[in-house]
Enzyme design. Structure first.
Site, PDB file in Angstrom:
ATOM      1  N   HIS A 184      10.756 -23.382   9.322  1.00 12.93           N
ATOM      2  CA  HIS A 184       9.636 -24.233  10.059  1.00 12.93           C
ATOM      3  C   HIS A 184       8.330 -24.103   9.452  1.00 12.93           C
ATOM      4  O   HIS A 184       7.469 -25.317   9.528  1.00 12.93           O
ATOM      5  CB  HIS A 184       9.659 -23.649  11.539  1.00 12.93           C
ATOM      6  CG  HIS A 184      10.809 -24.119  12.337  1.00 12.93           C
ATOM      7  ND1 HIS A 184      10.925 -24.062  13.776  1.00 12.93           N
ATOM      8  CD2 HIS A 184      12.264 -24.471  12.060  1.00 12.93           C
ATOM      9  CE1 HIS A 184      12.018 -24.362  14.071  1.00 12.93           C
ATOM     10  NE2 HIS A 184      12.861 -24.947  13.267  1.00 12.93           N
TER      11      HIS A 184
ATOM     12  N   THR B  45       3.036  -1.811   8.710  1.00 13.29           N
ATOM     13  CA  THR B  45       3.743  -2.578   9.744  1.00 13.29           C
ATOM     14  C   THR B  45       3.998  -3.988   9.210  1.00 13.29           C
ATOM     15  O   THR B  45       4.652  -4.774   9.808  1.00 13.29           O
ATOM     16  CB  THR B  45       2.575  -2.582  10.803  1.00 13.29           C
ATOM     17  OG1 THR B  45       1.401  -3.295  10.216  1.00 13.29           O
ATOM     18  CG2 THR B  45       2.379  -1.508  11.506  1.00 13.29           C
TER      19      THR B  45
ATOM     20  N   ASP C  39       0.799  -1.228  -0.041  1.00 19.49           N
ATOM     21  CA  ASP C  39      -0.030   0.001  -0.133  1.00 19.49           C
ATOM     22  C   ASP C  39       0.930   1.281   0.140  1.00 19.49           C
ATOM     23  O   ASP C  39       1.922   1.198  -0.136  1.00 19.49           O
ATOM     24  CB  ASP C  39      -1.000   0.079   1.348  1.00 19.49           C
ATOM     25  CG  ASP C  39      -0.323   0.335   2.618  1.00 19.49           C
ATOM     26  OD1 ASP C  39       0.956   0.468   2.606  1.00 19.49           O
ATOM     27  OD2 ASP C  39      -0.996   0.329   3.523  1.00 19.49           O
TER      28      ASP C  39
ATOM     29  N   HIS D 138       8.035 -30.441  10.778  1.00 20.07           N
ATOM     30  CA  HIS D 138       7.329 -29.206  10.380  1.00 20.07           C
ATOM     31  C   HIS D 138       6.376 -29.479   9.494  1.00 20.07           C
ATOM     32  O   HIS D 138       5.586 -28.450   9.230  1.00 20.07           O
ATOM     33  CB  HIS D 138       8.626 -28.206  10.076  1.00 20.07           C
ATOM     34  CG  HIS D 138       9.622 -28.018  11.207  1.00 20.07           C
ATOM     35  ND1 HIS D 138       9.156 -27.323  12.268  1.00 20.07           N
ATOM     36  CD2 HIS D 138      11.076 -28.502  11.310  1.00 20.07           C
ATOM     37  CE1 HIS D 138      10.373 -27.410  13.093  1.00 20.07           C
ATOM     38  NE2 HIS D 138      11.292 -27.966  12.342  1.00 20.07           N
TER      39      HIS D 138
ATOM     40  N   CYS E  19       3.221  -3.040   3.969  1.00 19.83           N
ATOM     41  CA  CYS E  19       2.361  -2.117   4.435  1.00 19.83           C
ATOM     42  C   CYS E  19       2.874  -1.269   5.431  1.00 19.83           C
ATOM     43  O   CYS E  19       4.231  -1.435   5.533  1.00 19.83           O
ATOM     44  CB  CYS E  19       0.738  -2.535   4.773  1.00 19.83           C
ATOM     45  SG  CYS E  19       0.845  -3.816   6.232  1.00 19.83           S
TER      46      CYS E  19
HETATM   47  C1  RB5 Z   1      -1.808   2.509   6.714  1.00 19.60           C
HETATM   48  O1  RB5 Z   1      -2.029   3.777   7.404  1.00 19.60           O
HETATM   49  C2  RB5 Z   1      -1.752   1.518   7.525  1.00 19.60           C
HETATM   50  O2  RB5 Z   1      -2.874   1.279   8.471  1.00 19.60           O
HETATM   51  C3  RB5 Z   1      -1.328   0.171   6.767  1.00 19.60           C
HETATM   52  O3  RB5 Z   1      -0.447   0.259   5.875  1.00 19.60           O
HETATM   53  C4  RB5 Z   1      -1.011  -0.968   7.824  1.00 19.60           C
HETATM   54  O4  RB5 Z   1       0.120  -0.692   8.595  1.00 19.60           O
HETATM   55  C5  RB5 Z   1      -1.996  -1.730   7.922  1.00 19.60           C
HETATM   56  O5  RB5 Z   1      -1.729  -2.933   8.760  1.00 19.60           O
END
Ligand code: RB5
Length: 156
Positions: free
Chosen positions: A102, A71, A12, A137, A69
């Site tokens: 694993h 995170t 994203d 595994h 994304c």
């Molecule tokens: C976008 O702001 C953010 O929510 C997305 O990139 C991501 O981290 C979601 O898990």
């Protein structure tokens, strides 16, 4: 000569810069890379990109996926909805190694807000250098596969 590994990448807006950098790194290493977007920092919804990469991997049109994304979590949660996908958020090299050895993970996810480009290269290298160990595994991964099987095949 062995076929080139095919890798589908996607992100994203929050993972965009990291995705561009990882894509170029994978290309430089000689892999066949398919970039499924996004193509700018304009705000988009991460499930739309995660599902594109996940479907490529599930259909075996790509050997691996790399999704980013903010995170690495939202894209992993989404990708894991697709049957046959095992997406693992790895923001360090040991997680990447163990996700392959694993869990036989087939999609690596990372966070553009957590991981810089140089660290991401090390994570990708660790991922690509590691094979699934099989054995006990494989039994465990088979149990995951049985859980996410279509209802007609779901034995649980
Ligand atoms: C976008 O702001 C953010 O929510 C997305 O990139 C991501 O981290 C979601 O898990």
């Amino acid at each position: 000569m062995a076929e080139k590994l095919r890798i589908a990448v996607g992100s994203d807006h929050a993972g965009f810069h990291l995705k561009e950098s990882v894509r170029d790194y994978l290309k430089k290493k000689g892999f066949e890379v398919e970039d499924l977007g996004t193509n700018s920092t304009e705000s988009v919804d991460y499930p739309d990109y995660a599902v594109k990469v996940a479907r490529r991997v599930a259909a075996k049109q790509a050997d691996f996926g790399v999704l980013m994304c903010g995170t690495g979590l939202g894209v992993a949660i989404t990708a894991n909805k697709i049957h046959g996908v095992r997406a693992a958020p790895c923001n360090d090299t040991l997680s990447a190694q163990l996700a392959r050895s694993h869990n036989n993970a087939n999609i690596l996810t990372m966070g553009g807000r957590l991981t810089d480009a140089a660290t991401a290269e090390k994570i990708v290298d660790s991922w690509l250098a590691t094979s699934f160990l099989g054995g006990r595994h494989a039994r465990r991964v088979d149990k995951i596969y049985a859980l996410d099987a279509p209802p007609s095949e779901n034995k649980s």
